[in-house]
Design an enzyme around this catalytic site. Structure first.
Site, mmCIF file in Angstrom:
data_model
loop_
_atom_site.group_PDB
_atom_site.id
_atom_site.type_symbol
_atom_site.label_atom_id
_atom_site.label_comp_id
_atom_site.label_asym_id
_atom_site.label_seq_id
_atom_site.Cartn_x
_atom_site.Cartn_y
_atom_site.Cartn_z
ATOM 1 N N THR A 91 0.822 -1.208 0.000
ATOM 2 C CA THR A 91 0.000 0.000 0.000
ATOM 3 C C THR A 91 0.851 1.251 0.000
ATOM 4 O O THR A 91 2.000 1.238 0.479
ATOM 5 C CB THR A 91 -0.911 0.009 1.245
ATOM 6 O OG1 THR A 91 -1.540 1.289 1.388
ATOM 7 C CG2 THR A 91 -0.112 -0.253 2.512
ATOM 8 N N TYR B 121 -2.046 0.147 10.844
ATOM 9 C CA TYR B 121 -2.176 -0.429 9.505
ATOM 10 C C TYR B 121 -0.918 -0.183 8.681
ATOM 11 O O TYR B 121 -0.388 -1.095 8.040
ATOM 12 C CB TYR B 121 -3.388 0.167 8.800
ATOM 13 C CG TYR B 121 -3.505 -0.227 7.346
ATOM 14 C CD1 TYR B 121 -3.917 -1.498 6.978
ATOM 15 C CD2 TYR B 121 -3.204 0.683 6.334
ATOM 16 C CE1 TYR B 121 -4.018 -1.866 5.646
ATOM 17 C CE2 TYR B 121 -3.307 0.334 5.002
ATOM 18 C CZ TYR B 121 -3.719 -0.944 4.662
ATOM 19 O OH TYR B 121 -3.810 -1.310 3.334
#
Length: 357
Positions: A132, A175
């Site tokens: 990501t 995250y």
């Protein structure tokens, strides 16, 4: 079972998270080209059963399915044993959820990825990992200025090309930490063990088979909210910019990278729509209103932890390595998703839509 022991024409490609949005599109592409595919999933996300049913109806016996949670290393290794290659797309995907339950986020994203890598190491199977843009943190080093409806970098090179892999890692939020650490583990298994691995650091992927929720899949969620007449909450002023990439282009990148994994192993690549597909939240919402013919009701709240005012992927590295490029213009792609959602969207949910890039 070693890679040499497998019959490459019969051995499946494993897609972990293969009933999800990107995973089901990737599985469909492989199956459509005659590749047997093994979908591994724990089916915890709403709507994924519909994706799996679609794959099964379309492809029949070429598709095999194993219900496994990647946190269960032993079951995962057994399920993966027949595979000749692994696409690892399973994850806890929401920044918000990671802040609420960082332990679960760590177990899924880091320990789960470790389990995938250990299974792959025993098999000597290549692994392509879905990372990501959050591994770059909130990018405070990129000074931005306000334009009419968006933020844009002061730096002319970043404005023209986007954010390159050389910007440096800066994990933020649980995250970002779990995905970033997993990203580095995947790359290190190429260095330490010679395992053919590679990483795609994705910007915002959208397209058919995406059932966006308030915490993940924001392009689809904005469209669903507009179609269902629900208000949308924007965190910040809506001038945040992202480069959005149609899932068909993402699938082409994943498959292209696997095809050249021996040459490109141990490398990370940014994957997004690039400068030509960069759009602010405000501009996208205006386009959605025009596209659906419906007024979009907005609510505003404070900017959230770890948000990037501007992220556009510099895709020149992957373009040079694979001859890949983003082919679907963002307006055309969003229209494609809107038409698909009109035919296939799930029942409206009561919650307000929220932006999570």
């Amino acid at each position: 079972m070693s890679q040499q022991d497998r019959n490459p024409r019969k051995a499946p490609v494993a897609v972990i998270g293969g009933s999800g949005f990107i995973g089901s599109n990737l599985a469909d592409s492989l199956l459509s080209d005659g590749e047997p595919v093994l979908v591994i999933d724990n089916f915890s996300r709403s709507g994924v059963e519909q994706n799996l049913e679609w794959l099964a109806q379309k492809h029949g016996s070429r598709l095999s399915v194993e219900t496994v949670d990647i946190r269960d290393g032993s079951s995962l290794a057994s399920a993966l044993a027949p595979a000749k290659a692994i696409f690892h797309l399973a994850a806890q995907t929401a920044v918000t959820t990671s802040l609420v339950d960082p332990a679960q986020d760590l177990d899924i994203n880091l320990k789960g990825t470790f389990n995938v890598l250990e299974a792959a190491r025993r098999m000597n199977a290549p692994v392509i990992f879905a990372s990501t843009n959050k591994v770059y943190g909130s990018l405070p080093q990129i000074a931005v200025r306000e334009a009419d409806d968006r933020y844009e970098p002061e730096d002319e090179a970043i404005r023209a090309n986007g954010v390159a892999e050389t910007i440096g890692l800066d994990f933020c939020t649980p995250y970002g930490c779990s995905k970033g650490a997993a990203d580095q583990y995947v790359l290190d298994y190429a260095k330490s063990y010679g395992l053919p691995t590679a990483v795609l650091r994705m910007s915002c992927i959208y397209g058919p088979r995406q059932f966006g929720t308030e915490d993940q899949g924001w392009v689809a969620h904005f469209l669903l909210s507009a179609l269902d007449g629900r208000p949308i909450t924007i965190y910040g002023d809506g001038k945040q910019v992202r480069d959005i990439l149609h899932v068909s282009d993402a699938v082409a990148a994943y498959r292209g990278l696997l095809g050249r994994i021996e040459d490109l192993k141990g490398q990370a690549f940014n994957l997004g729509g690039g400068p030509h597909n960069a759009v602010s939240l405000r501009a996208l919402l205006s386009e959605i209103a025009a596209m659906t013919g419906r007024d979009v009701t907005l609510r505003h709240d404070l900017q959230r932890t770890g948000d990037q005012p501007f992220f556009v992927a510099d895709t020149r590295k992957i373009e040079a390595a694979l001859g890949w490029r983003a082919r679907v213009p963002w307006r055309e792609g969003v229209c494609d998703l809107a038409e698909w959602l009109l035919r296939h969207r799930l029942q409206p949910r009561p919650e307000t839509a929220r932006y999570v890039a």
